[in-house]
Design an enzyme around this catalytic site. Structure first.
Site: not given
Length: 520
Positions: A376, A384, A387, A389, A410, A423
């Site tokens: 996860c 958020q 950048g 993420g 997963e 992306s």
């Protein structure tokens, strides 16, 4: 005129809400719960075909009573345990679960005259490279049912199943409720028992009752969620607000914090150890005793103000459990599991004079039989769209490079996770293709396996990304990758905005062979 007293759980009707352009709209919504407060009623609604994070309590003046659809008058559908369903039937509820078709576009033949080799890069369609594909080659362009289904599964809002737990002392930490970042069904453990079907006297389904799953804790395996344990309680947000350091967060989904804390207007968390407390005074008293100023575990990366800490789910169980409870407020596509031992957690932090503040994290299995390098992944809402993420994703692949493996996240991914991975894969693969140089005047050549080895992105993800970008074309008996001017320009603009990158020189990480460690 329909009276508001006729509105019960399971009804459907249009509800007024503001869209992204702050314009009024009336989407169809389902009533999940009704509560009476002094002077009026409130209705908890789920907007049909919208993400559950938009669910909210609304007042009667936002309901269009004229188009009310009452629940069907029929016998309750028994569950597989023979117990009645947990909520009334909704109108037009299809027993077959609907999914969104995310099939990617298949490659099309290049337009005539546009794929002839040329020295100009800024052509309308430039044949960049001849690509060697894994066998069987002829099946690639039309294999969306296989390769793309593995990478981009049909997304759906799955609901997690959780048991209500007995109320606990306000300072007691839940040691049996965790997500493995987040994984498998939540079932609170009790002394002398590995699992229990009912906790707190509820009659909800338990996974160890009739579906043949053993009661012993699972050490590895898939984290995929399903809706077989769908319950009205877990469909509703139970925490109004969380205060974490200098931020106040509005949870998106249900998280199994102790029930006595769900009635509080604000739930307070220590931003360093993530312990939850019922009041600001309790938090202030806790901070005088909490010595942590960073996540427990080893700092394996630092560049500028960004650091990554590796946390063993067995050695730092309480922190891992608290992290998972927080993460569950913003993750709905995975179910819960109470054992964090088989997992490693990589927490990204931002440093200032007060300490290392959590930005996001990802978890991964110590041993994955399916090459999963992420179980996860979450960037907290205040960070958020900045950048972080992509930085988390890039770091997960950097670890895979050190381990000498290819990896994949997963499935299923959340809607935001799917966008981030698409992306990242696109930018990473295009970056390699753009750097290819002609060889003796001929078109540069590269294989799918070479792209996979360079990036540590699994071969199936590489193929699906190339198909999603519509780069693969069949020309004169071979497959070629054709970059259009729009794709080149779009990639250059995206890379100009991407300032945060992982520097492999700042990573101090030695992979462990977990298969040789009996109990870790």
């Amino acid at each position: 005129m329909v009276d508001s007293g006729e509105i019960v759980e399971g009804c459907r009707l249009p509800v007024l809400r503001k869209n992204q352009e702050h314009e009024d709209e009336w989407p169809l919504a389902e009533i999940l719960s009704v509560k009476d407060i002094p002077g009026r009623k409130l209705y908890y609604v789920h907007y049909i075909d919208f993400n559950k994070r938009l669910d909210e309590w609304v007042t009667p003046d936002r309901l269009d009573m004229k188009k009310l659809q009452l629940p069907k008058k029929e016998a309750k559908t028994p569950t597989k345990n023979g117990l009645p369903g947990s909520r009334p039937s909704s109108p037009e509820r299809d027993p077959v679960r609907k999914t969104v078709d995310l099939s990617l576009p298949t490659a099309t033949s290049p337009s005539r005259g546009k794929t002839i080799p040329t020295t100009k890069r800024k052509a309308e369609s430039v044949p960049l490279a001849t690509v060697s594909l894994p066998t069987p080659v002829p099946s690639l362009p039309s294999s969306t049912e296989t390769t793309q289904a593995a990478v981009y599964p049909a997304m759906r809002d799955t609901n997690t199943f959780a048991q209500k737990c007995n109320t606990r002392d306000e300072h007691e930490q839940v040691t049996s409720l965790t997500t493995n970042g987040t994984a498998r069904p939540l079932i609170p453990s009790q002394p002398g028992r590995k699992r229990k079907a009912n906790c707190g006297g509820t009659d909800e389904d338990s996974q160890d009752s009739s579906d043949g799953i053993p009661a012993a804790p699972r050490m590895t395996g898939s984290l995929v969620s399903d809706r077989s344990h769908d319950d009205i309680v877990t469909r509703m947000k139970n925490i109004d607000c969380i205060e974490l350091g200098r931020h106040r967060l509005k949870p998106w989904y249900f998280s199994p914090y102790p029930q006595e804390l769900t009635t509080l207007p604000v739930l307070y968390l220590c931003e360093f150890c993530l312990k939850y407390l019922k009041s600001l005074k309790c938090l202030q008293r806790h901070l005088t005793k909490c010595n942590l100023r960073h996540p427990p575990g080893n700092e394996i990366y630092r560049k500028g103000t960004i650091s990554f800490f590796e946390i063993d789910g067995r050695k730092n169980k309480t922190y891992s459990q608290n992290l998972c409870l927080l993460a569950k407020c913003f993750l709905d596509h995975k179910t819960l599991y109470y054992d964090t031992d088989p997992f490693l957690f990589y927490v990204m932090t931002e440093y200032d004079s007060k300490g290392f503040h959590i930005v996001g994290y990802f978890s991964k299995e110590k041993e994955s039989t399916e090459d999963y390098n992420v179980a996860c992944i979450l960037t907290l809402p205040p960070y958020q769209r900045r950048g972080y993420g992509k930085l988390l994703i890039e770091f997960s692949y950097e670890l895979s490079k050190v381990e000498g493996k290819t990896g994949t996240p997963e499935k299923p991914l959340s809607d935001l996770g799917l966008l981030s991975y698409r992306s990242y894969w696109s930018q990473t693969i295009l970056e390699i293709l753009m750097e290819l140089k002609p060889d003796n005047g001929e078109r540069p050549q590269i294989t799918i396996n070479e792209i996979s080895e360079i990036t540590s992105v699994k071969k199936e993800d590489v193929i699906s990304t190339l198909q999603y970008l519509n780069l693969i074309n069949y020309y004169k008996g071979q497959y070629i990758l054709t970059l259009s001017e729009d794709i080149v320009d779009g990639h250059e603009r995206a890379m100009e905005k991407r300032h945060l990158r992982i520097d492999s020189k700042c990573l101090h990480f030695t992979p462990k062979d977990w298969s040789k460690r009996g109990k870790w």
